[in-house]
Enzyme design. Structure first.
Site, short mmCIF file in Angstrom:
data_model
loop_
_atom_site.label_atom_id
_atom_site.label_comp_id
_atom_site.label_asym_id
_atom_site.label_seq_id
_atom_site.Cartn_x
_atom_site.Cartn_y
_atom_site.Cartn_z
N LYS A 218 1.73 15.65 14.63
CA LYS A 218 2.24 14.41 15.20
C LYS A 218 3.24 14.67 16.32
CE LYS A 218 -0.04 11.38 12.73
NZ LYS A 218 0.56 10.51 11.71
N ARG A 252 -1.62 14.73 4.17
CA ARG A 252 -2.86 14.51 4.95
C ARG A 252 -2.79 15.44 6.17
NH1 ARG A 252 -4.52 11.26 9.28
NH2 ARG A 252 -6.66 10.47 9.12
#
Length: 277
Positions: A218, A252
């Protein structure tokens, strides 16, 4: 469909479940176009299972929170999934469908998916909670915001959001054992708010549901150490290890083998410390 009760999946586990990301899309921020061909997607799923993935999360529309991802129609999303999802279900692993459309979720659940991963936490599509409730499936409820606002106290915002989502879920007959909460790292948040969301993860435990963290590659990582998505393995591992320390039950990830190894080593060290104390 093999029903997935997260409490049961986590029995006997001393480290988080690992959810492998499978983007059957041309435009996902990290690996768009790599696995949108059916044979490549199935091969990737096999590889992640061999590496230790407990769940495969399949998405056919990019939901990246920044960039120029193009919306996909229900028909387009279903077409992308049609030649992929049933073959991955047949591999015998728990399958999650990453979609914000109830029609797509319903089709995937009928094909054998066991989990719906909704990036709008049951608050966007008014039929999503009903589909999940009637199917007996489990659901990942993710926090999201339409607009990034640096002035928002992000933990309080997450708690308010999840309170609404849990009310919707309860009304649809979705029990807490079938719900996982996801703080939505990178979604509707500044990089600093994403960092705070992980640091304050324990604030979500009062809601009584397990927590998933998806920090893989991210953008907040680049705010700490400039890097492109493919250069963020170290930051991803650090974030997921700290999330696990703060009680995350699922992570995840794109990089399954590396994450599984990191979690197992960290868990073994923690267990050794407890034995010596």
């Amino acid at each position: 469909m093999q029903l997935t009760n997260f409490d049961v999946m986590m029995l006997g586990r001393d480290c988080p479940l690992v959810m492998g990301i499978l983007n059957a899309t041309p435009d996902s921020f990290s690996d768009g176009g790599l696995f949108n061909a059916p044979q490549h997607a199935v091969a990737r799923a096999r590889s992640m299972i061999a590496e230790g993935a407990d769940i495969i999360d399949i998405g056919a529309e990019s939901t990246r929170p920044y960039g120029d991802a193009q919306p996909v129609s229900e028909e387009g999303e279903l077409q992308r999934l049609h030649e992929v999802l049933p073959h991955i279900v047949a591999l015998g692993v728990a399958v999650s469908i990453d979609t914000m459309k109830s029609r797509v979720a319903n089709w995937a659940l009928r094909q054998g998916a066991a989990i719906v991963n909704d990036v709008w936490g049951l608050q966007r599509d008014p039929n999503m909670a009903r589909v999940v409730g009637e199917s007996g499936a489990s659901v990942i409820v993710m926090h999201n915001r339409e607009v990034v606002d640096p002035s928002v106290e992000i933990v309080e915002d997450m708690l308010r959001f999840f309170d609404r989502s849990l009310t919707i879920a309860s009304s649809a007959g979705i029990t807490s054992s079938r719900i996982v909460l996801d703080p939505g790292i990178g979604f509707g948040k500044t990089p600093q708010q994403s960092i705070v969301a992980i640091a304050r993860l324990d604030a979500l435990h009062s809601l009584g549901c397990p927590v998933l963290v998806g920090a893989s590659r991210k953008r907040f990582i680049a705010s700490v150490t400039p890097s492109n998505p493919q250069q963020r393995l170290g930051g991803s591992l650090a974030a997921h290890l700290l999330a696990a320390q703060r009680g995350a039950k699922i992570v995840r990830v794109h990089d399954v083998a590396e994450t599984v190894q990191a979690l197992r080593v960290a868990t073994e060290i923690d267990n050794s410390v407890e034995e010596l104390s």
